[in-house]
Design a protein around this motif. Structure first.
Motif, mmCIF file in Angstrom:
data_model
loop_
_atom_site.group_PDB
_atom_site.id
_atom_site.type_symbol
_atom_site.label_atom_id
_atom_site.label_comp_id
_atom_site.label_asym_id
_atom_site.label_seq_id
_atom_site.Cartn_x
_atom_site.Cartn_y
_atom_site.Cartn_z
ATOM 1 N N SER A 69 -4.300 2.780 -13.139
ATOM 2 C CA SER A 69 -4.857 2.721 -14.503
ATOM 3 C C SER A 69 -3.939 3.410 -15.517
ATOM 4 N N ILE A 70 -2.939 4.155 -15.052
ATOM 5 C CA ILE A 70 -2.113 4.938 -15.978
ATOM 6 C C ILE A 70 -1.200 4.045 -16.823
ATOM 7 N N GLY A 71 -0.648 3.008 -16.217
ATOM 8 C CA GLY A 71 0.256 2.140 -16.974
ATOM 9 C C GLY A 71 0.818 1.060 -16.078
ATOM 10 N N PRO A 72 1.740 0.264 -16.623
ATOM 11 C CA PRO A 72 2.341 -0.793 -15.808
ATOM 12 C C PRO A 72 3.283 -0.211 -14.744
ATOM 13 N N ILE A 73 3.486 -0.963 -13.680
ATOM 14 C CA ILE A 73 4.382 -0.536 -12.605
ATOM 15 C C ILE A 73 5.545 -1.513 -12.553
ATOM 16 N N ILE A 74 6.737 -0.970 -12.729
ATOM 17 C CA ILE A 74 7.941 -1.807 -12.702
ATOM 18 C C ILE A 74 8.734 -1.464 -11.444
ATOM 19 N N THR A 75 9.107 -2.479 -10.679
ATOM 20 C CA THR A 75 9.895 -2.216 -9.479
ATOM 21 C C THR A 75 11.295 -2.790 -9.627
ATOM 22 N N HIS A 76 12.248 -2.065 -9.101
ATOM 23 C CA HIS A 76 13.633 -2.525 -9.012
ATOM 24 C C HIS A 76 13.691 -3.707 -8.038
ATOM 25 N N GLY A 77 14.612 -4.633 -8.281
ATOM 26 C CA GLY A 77 14.695 -5.845 -7.479
ATOM 27 C C GLY A 77 14.801 -5.606 -5.979
ATOM 28 N N SER A 78 15.389 -4.475 -5.569
ATOM 29 C CA SER A 78 15.583 -4.250 -4.138
ATOM 30 C C SER A 78 14.274 -4.008 -3.404
ATOM 31 N N LEU A 79 13.196 -3.738 -4.148
ATOM 32 C CA LEU A 79 11.912 -3.504 -3.476
ATOM 33 C C LEU A 79 11.069 -4.772 -3.340
ATOM 34 N N ASN A 80 11.348 -5.783 -4.151
ATOM 35 C CA ASN A 80 10.381 -6.869 -4.293
ATOM 36 C C ASN A 80 10.173 -7.693 -3.023
ATOM 37 N N ALA A 81 11.256 -8.051 -2.341
ATOM 38 C CA ALA A 81 11.104 -8.866 -1.133
ATOM 39 C C ALA A 81 10.321 -8.092 -0.076
ATOM 40 N N LEU A 82 10.612 -6.798 0.048
ATOM 41 C CA LEU A 82 9.897 -5.990 1.040
ATOM 42 C C LEU A 82 8.439 -5.804 0.649
ATOM 43 N N ASN A 83 8.174 -5.602 -0.643
ATOM 44 C CA ASN A 83 6.772 -5.507 -1.081
ATOM 45 C C ASN A 83 5.999 -6.758 -0.673
ATOM 46 N N ASP A 84 6.624 -7.914 -0.837
ATOM 47 C CA ASP A 84 5.947 -9.161 -0.471
ATOM 48 C C ASP A 84 5.692 -9.235 1.039
#
Ligand SMILES: [Zn+2]
Ligand SMILES: [Zn+2]
Length: 333
Positions: free
Chosen positions: A188-203
Protein backbone atom coordinates in the motif's frame (compact mmCIF):
# COMPACT_ATOMS: atom_id res chain seq x y z
CA UNK A 1 38.09 -49.04 6.14
CA UNK A 2 35.05 -47.17 4.91
CA UNK A 3 35.22 -45.36 1.63
CA UNK A 4 34.24 -41.69 1.61
CA UNK A 5 31.04 -41.04 -0.33
CA UNK A 6 32.11 -37.52 -1.29
CA UNK A 7 35.63 -36.28 -1.91
CA UNK A 8 37.02 -33.06 -3.33
CA UNK A 9 38.40 -33.22 -6.84
CA UNK A 10 39.71 -30.33 -8.96
CA UNK A 11 36.33 -30.27 -10.77
CA UNK A 12 34.26 -30.21 -7.59
CA UNK A 13 32.69 -32.43 -4.92
CA UNK A 14 32.76 -35.98 -6.29
CA UNK A 15 31.07 -39.26 -5.30
CA UNK A 16 33.57 -42.07 -6.16
CA UNK A 17 31.22 -45.09 -6.08
CA UNK A 18 28.51 -43.19 -7.97
CA UNK A 19 30.87 -41.45 -10.41
CA UNK A 20 29.07 -38.09 -10.36
CA UNK A 21 29.61 -34.60 -8.98
CA UNK A 22 27.58 -32.24 -6.80
CA UNK A 23 27.61 -28.54 -7.80
CA UNK A 24 30.92 -28.94 -9.68
CA UNK A 25 32.75 -25.76 -10.67
CA UNK A 26 34.24 -27.28 -13.82
CA UNK A 27 32.44 -29.08 -16.67
CA UNK A 28 31.77 -32.78 -15.93
CA UNK A 29 29.66 -35.65 -17.30
CA UNK A 30 27.13 -35.93 -14.48
CA UNK A 31 26.23 -33.18 -12.03
CA UNK A 32 23.64 -32.97 -9.26
CA UNK A 33 22.73 -29.29 -8.78
CA UNK A 34 21.51 -28.13 -5.36
CA UNK A 35 20.22 -24.75 -6.57
CA UNK A 36 20.48 -22.20 -9.35
CA UNK A 37 22.88 -19.61 -7.88
CA UNK A 38 25.81 -19.06 -10.21
CA UNK A 39 28.48 -20.52 -7.94
CA UNK A 40 26.59 -23.83 -7.70
CA UNK A 41 24.87 -24.17 -11.10
CA UNK A 42 27.22 -23.77 -14.04
CA UNK A 43 26.84 -24.43 -17.71
CA UNK A 44 28.77 -27.12 -19.58
CA UNK A 45 27.86 -30.36 -17.81
CA UNK A 46 26.64 -33.23 -19.98
CA UNK A 47 23.87 -34.36 -17.64
CA UNK A 48 22.11 -32.52 -14.82
CA UNK A 49 19.99 -33.78 -11.94
CA UNK A 50 18.01 -31.29 -9.84
CA UNK A 51 14.72 -30.96 -7.96
CA UNK A 52 11.46 -30.73 -9.88
CA UNK A 53 10.64 -27.68 -7.73
CA UNK A 54 13.78 -25.93 -8.98
CA UNK A 55 13.55 -26.97 -12.62
CA UNK A 56 12.27 -23.71 -14.09
CA UNK A 57 14.66 -21.58 -12.04
CA UNK A 58 17.62 -23.62 -13.27
CA UNK A 59 16.39 -23.57 -16.87
CA UNK A 60 15.92 -19.79 -16.68
CA UNK A 61 19.49 -19.43 -15.46
CA UNK A 62 21.26 -22.05 -17.61
CA UNK A 63 19.18 -22.22 -20.80
CA UNK A 64 19.25 -25.41 -22.87
CA UNK A 65 20.56 -28.26 -20.67
CA UNK A 66 20.03 -32.02 -20.37
CA UNK A 67 18.13 -31.97 -17.08
CA UNK A 68 16.53 -34.81 -15.14
CA UNK A 69 14.43 -33.91 -12.10
CA UNK A 70 13.36 -35.61 -8.89
CA UNK A 71 10.49 -34.83 -6.54
CA UNK A 72 11.57 -34.16 -2.94
CA UNK A 73 12.31 -37.47 -1.24
CA UNK A 74 12.09 -39.53 -4.44
CA UNK A 75 15.00 -41.99 -4.64
CA UNK A 76 16.94 -43.13 -7.68
CA UNK A 77 19.93 -45.43 -7.82
CA UNK A 78 23.04 -44.66 -9.84
CA UNK A 79 25.99 -47.10 -9.87
CA UNK A 80 24.65 -48.56 -6.63
CA UNK A 81 24.36 -45.20 -4.86
CA UNK A 82 20.88 -44.18 -3.75
CA UNK A 83 20.24 -40.49 -4.39
CA UNK A 84 17.42 -38.33 -3.05
CA UNK A 85 16.86 -34.57 -2.77
CA UNK A 86 15.44 -32.73 0.25
CA UNK A 87 14.42 -29.08 0.67
CA UNK A 88 17.15 -26.70 1.88
CA UNK A 89 15.03 -23.57 2.47
CA UNK A 90 17.52 -21.36 0.58
CA UNK A 91 15.73 -20.36 -2.67
CA UNK A 92 12.92 -21.85 -4.77
CA UNK A 93 13.69 -25.54 -5.42
CA UNK A 94 16.99 -25.57 -3.48
CA UNK A 95 17.88 -28.98 -2.07
CA UNK A 96 20.26 -30.97 0.05
CA UNK A 97 21.55 -34.16 -1.56
CA UNK A 98 21.26 -37.42 0.39
CA UNK A 99 23.54 -40.26 -0.72
CA UNK A 100 23.40 -43.80 0.56
CA UNK A 101 25.90 -46.51 -0.39
CA UNK A 102 25.91 -49.80 1.48
CA UNK A 103 25.30 -48.70 5.07
CA UNK A 104 26.80 -45.21 4.80
CA UNK A 105 24.61 -42.08 4.53
CA UNK A 106 26.02 -38.68 3.56
CA UNK A 107 24.15 -35.42 3.07
CA UNK A 108 25.50 -32.46 1.08
CA UNK A 109 23.65 -29.34 2.23
CA UNK A 110 24.25 -26.91 -0.62
CA UNK A 111 23.26 -23.47 0.75
CA UNK A 112 20.49 -23.46 3.36
CA UNK A 113 18.67 -21.47 6.01
CA UNK A 114 16.23 -22.31 8.78
CA UNK A 115 14.35 -18.97 8.88
CA UNK A 116 10.79 -18.87 7.58
CA UNK A 117 10.59 -17.84 3.92
CA UNK A 118 7.25 -17.72 2.07
CA UNK A 119 9.01 -18.13 -1.29
CA UNK A 120 10.46 -21.63 -0.87
CA UNK A 121 9.95 -24.94 0.89
CA UNK A 122 11.39 -25.11 4.43
CA UNK A 123 14.68 -26.81 5.32
CA UNK A 124 14.22 -30.47 6.20
CA UNK A 125 16.72 -32.06 8.61
CA UNK A 126 17.99 -35.33 7.10
CA UNK A 127 19.67 -37.90 9.35
CA UNK A 128 23.15 -38.92 8.18
CA UNK A 129 26.59 -40.14 9.28
CA UNK A 130 28.46 -37.36 7.50
CA UNK A 131 27.05 -33.89 6.83
CA UNK A 132 28.72 -31.53 4.37
CA UNK A 133 27.59 -28.06 5.42
CA UNK A 134 28.05 -24.57 4.09
CA UNK A 135 29.38 -21.93 6.49
CA UNK A 136 28.99 -18.64 4.63
CA UNK A 137 28.13 -16.94 7.94
CA UNK A 138 30.04 -19.32 10.20
CA UNK A 139 30.97 -16.82 12.88
CA UNK A 140 29.13 -16.18 16.18
CA UNK A 141 28.59 -12.50 15.26
CA UNK A 142 26.14 -13.53 12.54
CA UNK A 143 22.69 -13.75 14.13
CA UNK A 144 19.65 -12.75 12.14
CA UNK A 145 16.73 -10.69 13.43
CA UNK A 146 13.33 -12.27 12.81
CA UNK A 147 12.07 -11.96 9.22
CA UNK A 148 9.01 -10.04 10.49
CA UNK A 149 11.26 -7.46 12.18
CA UNK A 150 13.24 -6.93 9.00
CA UNK A 151 10.16 -6.46 6.81
CA UNK A 152 8.85 -3.88 9.29
CA UNK A 153 12.16 -2.03 9.02
CA UNK A 154 12.02 -2.07 5.23
CA UNK A 155 8.42 -0.87 5.18
CA UNK A 156 9.15 1.95 7.65
CA UNK A 157 12.15 3.10 5.60
CA UNK A 158 10.13 2.99 2.37
CA UNK A 159 7.17 4.86 3.88
CA UNK A 160 9.46 7.55 5.28
CA UNK A 161 11.16 8.04 1.91
CA UNK A 162 7.81 8.09 0.09
CA UNK A 163 6.51 10.85 2.35
CA UNK A 164 9.68 12.83 1.56
CA UNK A 165 9.40 12.27 -2.20
CA UNK A 166 12.45 10.06 -2.42
CA UNK A 167 12.47 6.79 -4.32
CA UNK A 168 13.61 3.85 -2.18
CA UNK A 169 16.28 1.87 -3.98
CA UNK A 170 16.80 -1.54 -2.39
CA UNK A 171 19.65 -3.72 -3.63
CA UNK A 172 18.94 -7.43 -3.36
CA UNK A 173 20.15 -10.42 -5.36
CA UNK A 174 17.86 -11.25 -8.24
CA UNK A 175 17.38 -14.92 -7.32
CA UNK A 176 15.91 -15.56 -3.89
CA UNK A 177 16.44 -12.34 -1.97
CA UNK A 178 14.52 -10.20 -4.43
CA UNK A 179 11.47 -12.46 -4.32
CA UNK A 180 11.69 -12.74 -0.55
CA UNK A 181 11.63 -8.94 -0.21
CA UNK A 182 8.67 -8.71 -2.59
CA UNK A 183 6.71 -11.35 -0.69
CA UNK A 184 7.03 -9.49 2.61
CA UNK A 185 6.50 -5.79 1.89
CA UNK A 186 3.50 -3.53 2.39
CA UNK A 187 2.23 -2.89 -1.12
CA UNK A 188 0.00 0.00 0.00
CA UNK A 189 3.01 2.33 0.38
CA UNK A 190 3.61 2.91 -3.33
CA UNK A 191 4.41 1.35 -6.67
CA UNK A 192 7.05 -1.39 -6.92
CA UNK A 193 9.57 -1.14 -9.73
CA UNK A 194 11.84 -4.07 -10.51
CA UNK A 195 15.06 -4.09 -12.49
CA UNK A 196 14.89 -6.24 -15.63
CA UNK A 197 17.14 -8.93 -14.15
CA UNK A 198 14.43 -9.88 -11.65
CA UNK A 199 11.44 -10.13 -13.96
CA UNK A 200 11.94 -13.56 -15.53
CA UNK A 201 12.66 -15.10 -12.13
CA UNK A 202 9.65 -13.36 -10.55
CA UNK A 203 7.49 -14.96 -13.23
CA UNK A 204 8.98 -18.40 -12.49
CA UNK A 205 8.19 -17.93 -8.80
CA UNK A 206 4.62 -16.82 -9.59
CA UNK A 207 4.13 -19.82 -11.88
CA UNK A 208 5.27 -22.05 -9.00
CA UNK A 209 2.47 -20.62 -6.85
CA UNK A 210 4.53 -18.14 -4.81
CA UNK A 211 2.42 -15.10 -3.98
CA UNK A 212 4.33 -12.03 -5.23
CA UNK A 213 2.75 -8.57 -5.57
CA UNK A 214 2.34 -6.87 -8.93
CA UNK A 215 5.53 -5.16 -10.09
CA UNK A 216 6.20 -2.65 -12.85
CA UNK A 217 9.10 -1.65 -15.05
CA UNK A 218 10.54 1.84 -14.64
CA UNK A 219 8.91 3.10 -17.83
CA UNK A 220 5.48 1.86 -16.66
CA UNK A 221 5.53 4.37 -13.81
CA UNK A 222 5.04 8.11 -14.26
CA UNK A 223 7.99 10.21 -13.16
CA UNK A 224 5.99 11.81 -10.31
CA UNK A 225 5.01 8.39 -8.93
CA UNK A 226 8.57 7.11 -9.06
CA UNK A 227 9.31 9.31 -6.04
CA UNK A 228 7.11 7.05 -3.92
CA UNK A 229 8.32 3.81 -5.44
CA UNK A 230 10.29 0.94 -4.05
CA UNK A 231 12.94 0.16 -6.65
CA UNK A 232 14.29 -3.37 -6.40
CA UNK A 233 17.55 -4.00 -8.22
CA UNK A 234 20.59 -6.31 -8.02
CA UNK A 235 23.74 -4.80 -6.45
CA UNK A 236 25.38 -4.79 -9.89
CA UNK A 237 22.89 -2.14 -11.05
CA UNK A 238 24.32 0.45 -8.64
CA UNK A 239 25.63 3.46 -10.55
CA UNK A 240 24.08 2.33 -13.83
CA UNK A 241 22.27 4.68 -16.20
CA UNK A 242 19.04 2.75 -15.42
CA UNK A 243 19.38 3.97 -11.84
CA UNK A 244 19.73 7.66 -12.77
CA UNK A 245 16.10 8.03 -13.84
CA UNK A 246 14.88 7.95 -10.24
CA UNK A 247 16.17 11.36 -9.26
CA UNK A 248 16.48 11.79 -5.51
CA UNK A 249 16.74 8.42 -3.79
CA UNK A 250 17.61 6.72 -0.57
CA UNK A 251 19.41 3.45 -1.10
CA UNK A 252 19.76 0.31 0.98
CA UNK A 253 21.02 -3.22 0.77
CA UNK A 254 19.35 -6.42 2.03
CA UNK A 255 22.07 -8.89 2.97
CA UNK A 256 23.45 -10.95 5.83
CA UNK A 257 26.68 -8.98 5.53
CA UNK A 258 24.78 -5.92 6.76
CA UNK A 259 25.03 -7.41 10.24
CA UNK A 260 28.52 -5.93 10.33
CA UNK A 261 28.71 -2.15 10.28
CA UNK A 262 31.77 -1.90 8.02
CA UNK A 263 30.02 -3.86 5.27
CA UNK A 264 27.34 -1.19 4.86
CA UNK A 265 29.96 1.54 4.68
CA UNK A 266 31.93 -0.40 2.07
CA UNK A 267 28.79 -0.71 -0.01
CA UNK A 268 28.21 3.01 0.33
CA UNK A 269 24.47 2.65 0.95
CA UNK A 270 22.31 4.69 3.35
CA UNK A 271 20.76 1.69 5.08
CA UNK A 272 21.52 -1.97 5.60
CA UNK A 273 18.82 -4.57 6.24
CA UNK A 274 19.99 -7.82 7.75
CA UNK A 275 18.27 -10.40 5.56
CA UNK A 276 20.05 -13.53 4.46
CA UNK A 277 19.15 -16.71 2.63
CA UNK A 278 21.91 -18.51 4.54
CA UNK A 279 21.91 -19.98 8.03
CA UNK A 280 23.21 -17.70 10.77
CA UNK A 281 25.56 -19.08 13.44
CA UNK A 282 22.86 -20.50 15.77
CA UNK A 283 21.05 -22.05 12.78
CA UNK A 284 24.24 -23.71 11.52
CA UNK A 285 24.75 -25.35 14.90
CA UNK A 286 21.10 -26.37 15.12
CA UNK A 287 21.04 -27.82 11.59
CA UNK A 288 24.25 -29.78 12.12
CA UNK A 289 22.99 -31.15 15.43
CA UNK A 290 19.65 -32.18 13.87
CA UNK A 291 21.39 -34.46 11.35
CA UNK A 292 22.93 -36.55 14.12
CA UNK A 293 26.12 -36.72 12.03
CA UNK A 294 29.35 -37.70 13.78
CA UNK A 295 31.45 -36.27 10.97
CA UNK A 296 31.03 -32.78 9.48
CA UNK A 297 32.78 -31.32 6.45
CA UNK A 298 32.55 -27.55 6.09
CA UNK A 299 32.54 -25.61 2.81
CA UNK A 300 32.32 -21.85 1.99
CA UNK A 301 33.93 -18.90 3.67
CA UNK A 302 34.45 -18.94 7.41
CA UNK A 303 35.31 -22.57 8.04
CA UNK A 304 37.98 -22.43 10.76
CA UNK A 305 35.90 -21.14 13.66
CA UNK A 306 33.04 -23.53 12.97
CA UNK A 307 35.40 -26.49 12.65
CA UNK A 308 37.06 -25.69 15.95
CA UNK A 309 33.67 -25.34 17.65
CA UNK A 310 32.51 -28.71 16.26
CA UNK A 311 35.73 -30.43 17.30
CA UNK A 312 35.24 -29.10 20.82
CA UNK A 313 31.85 -30.84 20.80
CA UNK A 314 33.64 -34.10 20.02
CA UNK A 315 32.72 -34.24 16.32
CA UNK A 316 35.08 -35.22 13.55
CA UNK A 317 35.21 -31.94 11.58
CA UNK A 318 37.25 -30.80 8.59
CA UNK A 319 37.02 -28.42 5.61
CA UNK A 320 36.68 -28.89 1.89
CA UNK A 321 38.19 -26.09 -0.10
CA UNK A 322 35.58 -25.22 -2.73
CA UNK A 323 34.95 -22.59 -5.37
CA UNK A 324 31.63 -21.59 -3.78
CA UNK A 325 31.00 -18.15 -2.45
CA UNK A 326 34.57 -16.97 -2.45
CA UNK A 327 34.96 -13.33 -1.59
CA UNK A 328 32.46 -12.58 1.14
CA UNK A 329 30.27 -9.92 -0.36
CA UNK A 330 30.40 -11.34 -3.87
CA UNK A 331 28.45 -14.39 -2.77
CA UNK A 332 24.73 -14.58 -3.27
CA UNK A 333 23.14 -14.37 0.09
ZN1 LIG B 1 23.10 -20.00 -2.99
ZN1 LIG C 1 26.76 -20.94 -2.17
Amino acid sequence: MREDLVIRRPQGLYCPPGDFYIDPWRAVDRAIITHAHADHARIGHRHYLASAAGEQVIRTRLGEINLQTLAYGETIEHNGVQISLHPAGHVLGSVQVRLQWRDAVWVVSGDYKLDADPTCDPFEPVACDTFITESTFGLPVYRWPSPATVSQQINAWWADNASNNRASVLYAYSLGKGQRVLASIDTSIGPIITHGSLNALNDVYRAAGVNLPATQTASDVQAADRQRALVLAPPAAAGSSWMRRFGQTSDAMASGWMRVRGARRRRGVDRGFVMSDHADWPSLLRAIDATGASRVIVTHGNTAVLIRWLQEQGLDAQAFETDYGHEGDAHDE
